[in-house]
Motif scaffolding. Structure first.
Motif, PDB file in Angstrom:
ATOM      1  N   GLN A 192      39.982  36.042  45.975  1.00 28.01           N
ATOM      2  CA  GLN A 192      40.965  36.989  46.507  1.00 28.01           C
ATOM      3  C   GLN A 192      41.712  37.714  45.391  1.00 28.01           C
ATOM      4  OE1 GLN A 192      42.847  36.229  50.655  1.00 28.01           O
ATOM      5  NE2 GLN A 192      42.923  34.267  49.584  1.00 28.01           N
ATOM      6  N   HIS A 193      41.957  37.028  44.279  1.00 30.79           N
ATOM      7  CA  HIS A 193      42.689  37.670  43.178  1.00 30.79           C
ATOM      8  C   HIS A 193      41.847  38.785  42.546  1.00 30.79           C
ATOM      9  CE1 HIS A 193      45.816  34.727  43.616  1.00 30.79           C
ATOM     10  NE2 HIS A 193      44.928  33.767  43.521  1.00 30.79           N
ATOM     11  N   TRP A 194      40.536  38.587  42.499  1.00 25.94           N
ATOM     12  CA  TRP A 194      39.637  39.657  42.041  1.00 25.94           C
ATOM     13  C   TRP A 194      39.665  40.825  43.015  1.00 25.94           C
ATOM     14  CZ3 TRP A 194      36.127  41.284  38.329  1.00 25.94           C
ATOM     15  CH2 TRP A 194      35.196  42.247  38.725  1.00 25.94           C
ATOM     16  N   GLU A 195      39.547  40.521  44.310  1.00 27.60           N
ATOM     17  CA  GLU A 195      39.436  41.568  45.315  1.00 27.60           C
ATOM     18  C   GLU A 195      40.709  42.404  45.412  1.00 27.60           C
ATOM     19  OE1 GLU A 195      36.784  42.426  46.834  1.00 27.60           O
ATOM     20  OE2 GLU A 195      35.446  40.727  46.463  1.00 27.60           O
ATOM     21  N   ARG A 196      41.868  41.826  45.135  1.00 27.86           N
ATOM     22  CA  ARG A 196      43.119  42.594  45.215  1.00 27.86           C
ATOM     23  C   ARG A 196      43.203  43.662  44.128  1.00 27.86           C
ATOM     24  NH1 ARG A 196      46.102  37.069  46.245  1.00 27.86           N
ATOM     25  NH2 ARG A 196      46.085  37.027  48.525  1.00 27.86           N
TER      26      ARG A 196
END
Length: 392
Positions: A192-196
């Protein structure tokens, strides 16, 4: 037809629907409109050409109206002089569709690229932005809003990158030690941190394919590395005759992922964000939702697409809210519309929560997938107007 097959068939239909809807401005005439404005350019992207109405423009706010005259979905990029750094992009332009890309470009040398089929290096050309005395009068109040938006977004990206690095380190430890159950649990949370901040990460053209390439998108001869190699190894159920990675291979792919994540974290500390890059980033993240998450293609093996979906929406909303005070002064109606559409999409996503996460994508019915696709489309159309509005 079983439930999974029904979903796959419905998703295949929705891909075309989503791509067309994201280009709802297809009937809009060229931004030049015959005015001869040198900062308004047209682009025609076909199977074998990327034709621009001009190869130079004066510095300032540039608008590229990109028309797809081919029969494959295409993309258009404005790249830095090195041909790697993405300055701005517009993706998912269906055949017969015209979509605008608005960017504030300082003087310098650039590279343009059309990517028919959305693969490969694209059809490239040189583009020059010349010195200009364009002087847009900006009030002290707006200058302060701009500075605040830039500082807030930089802090957000740096924080997400730091959290990505910490969780990737933990994930790598679990994976290489053979604790697969714990690694599977952490996988969607870390991702999720990558996707944000995916659009920021993608601006580093050398790192993104090393870290986030999907098997289906690999070019001939391209070595597959990154998150999705490990994903397949942890969830091989959908693969035929899959041979698990050896301990040595696990270590190689895990360490490679961690090295690239560390490099990403170093690079984002040096970035500075313009208002147009923040606004375009918001739109770009929703395009990621339209082409990978709502179709169920991003996390093909794990089916954890809804975690990615939520993270892209998170990042898009943070970027939008960063420039929202500026937009409220220039186009309050658009600001209100975007805020409402974000709320509506979030309400739909919340219906699929389970515990601290979400249901897997194969648990959605075709009707539920269509609901999400429709909400993405409803947000994407006004979001395509954001950059031009805040730069006006």
């Amino acid at each position: 037809m079983n439930r999974t097959s029904v979903l796959a068939a419905t998703t295949a239909v929705l891909v075309g629907t989503t791509l067309s809807a994201c280009g709802t401005e297809s009937t809009r005439p060229s931004s030049d409109g015959g005015s001869g404005d040198p900062r308004s350019l047209t682009v025609e992207s076909s199977a074998d050409a990327c034709s621009l109405s001009g190869t130079e423009a004066p510095a300032g706010t540039l608008t590229f109206d990109v028309t797809n005259t081919g029969d494959q979905v295409t993309e258009f990029y404005l790249l830095g002089e090195d041909g790697l750094r993405i300055v701005a992009e517009v993706e998912n332009i269906g055949p017969g569709i015209t979509r605008p890309l608005t960017v504030s470009a300082p003087a310098g040398d650039y590279v343009t690229a059309c990517k028919p089929g959305m693969t490969g290096e694209g059809i490239r050309g040189e583009f020059t932005v010349t010195e200009s005395d364009q002087d847009v009068e900006v009030s002290a109040d707006e200058q302060e809003l701009v500075k605040q938006a830039q500082a807030n977004y930089a802090a957000y990206v740096e924080d997400q990158s730091a959290q990505l690095l910490v969780k990737t380190e933990r994930f790598v430890d679990l994976y290489t030690s053979g604790d697969d159950d714990a690694a599977r649990t952490l996988y969607p949370d870390a991702r999720q941190h990558w996707e944000r901040i995916e659009t920021v990460a993608e601006s580093f053209g050398d790192l993104d394919p090393l870290m986030d390439a999907r098997e289906a998108d690999l070019e001939p001869g391209q070595e597959w590395t990154g998150w999705h190699v490990i994903e397949k190894d942890l969830w091989p159920q959908r693969a035929e005759d899959y041979t698990p990675l050896t301990e040595r291979e696990r270590t190689f792919y895990a360490e490679d992922l961690l090295d690239n994540t560390s490099e990403l974290d170093v690079r984002v500390q040096e970035l500075r964000y313009t208002i147009d890059s923040i606004a375009n980033g918001s739109r770009g993240l929703m395009e990621e939702v339209a082409t990978g998450k709502v179709t169920g293609e991003e996390e093909y093996w794990s089916r954890t697409d809804l975690w990615d979906f939520q993270a892209n929406v998170d990042g898009a909303r943070v970027a939008f809210e960063g420039v929202e005070p500026i937009l409220e002064q220039k186009d309050p109606e658009l600001a209100e519309q975007l805020s409402t559409r974000f709320d509506e999409l979030q309400a739909l996503l919340d219906q699929h929560r389970e515990g601290d996460g979400f249901v897997t994508y194969d648990e959605l019915t075709p009707a539920e997938v269509k609901q999400l696709a429709d909400a993405v489309n409803a947000l994407s159309e006004p979001l395509s107007q954001l950059t031009a509005a805040v730069l006006s």
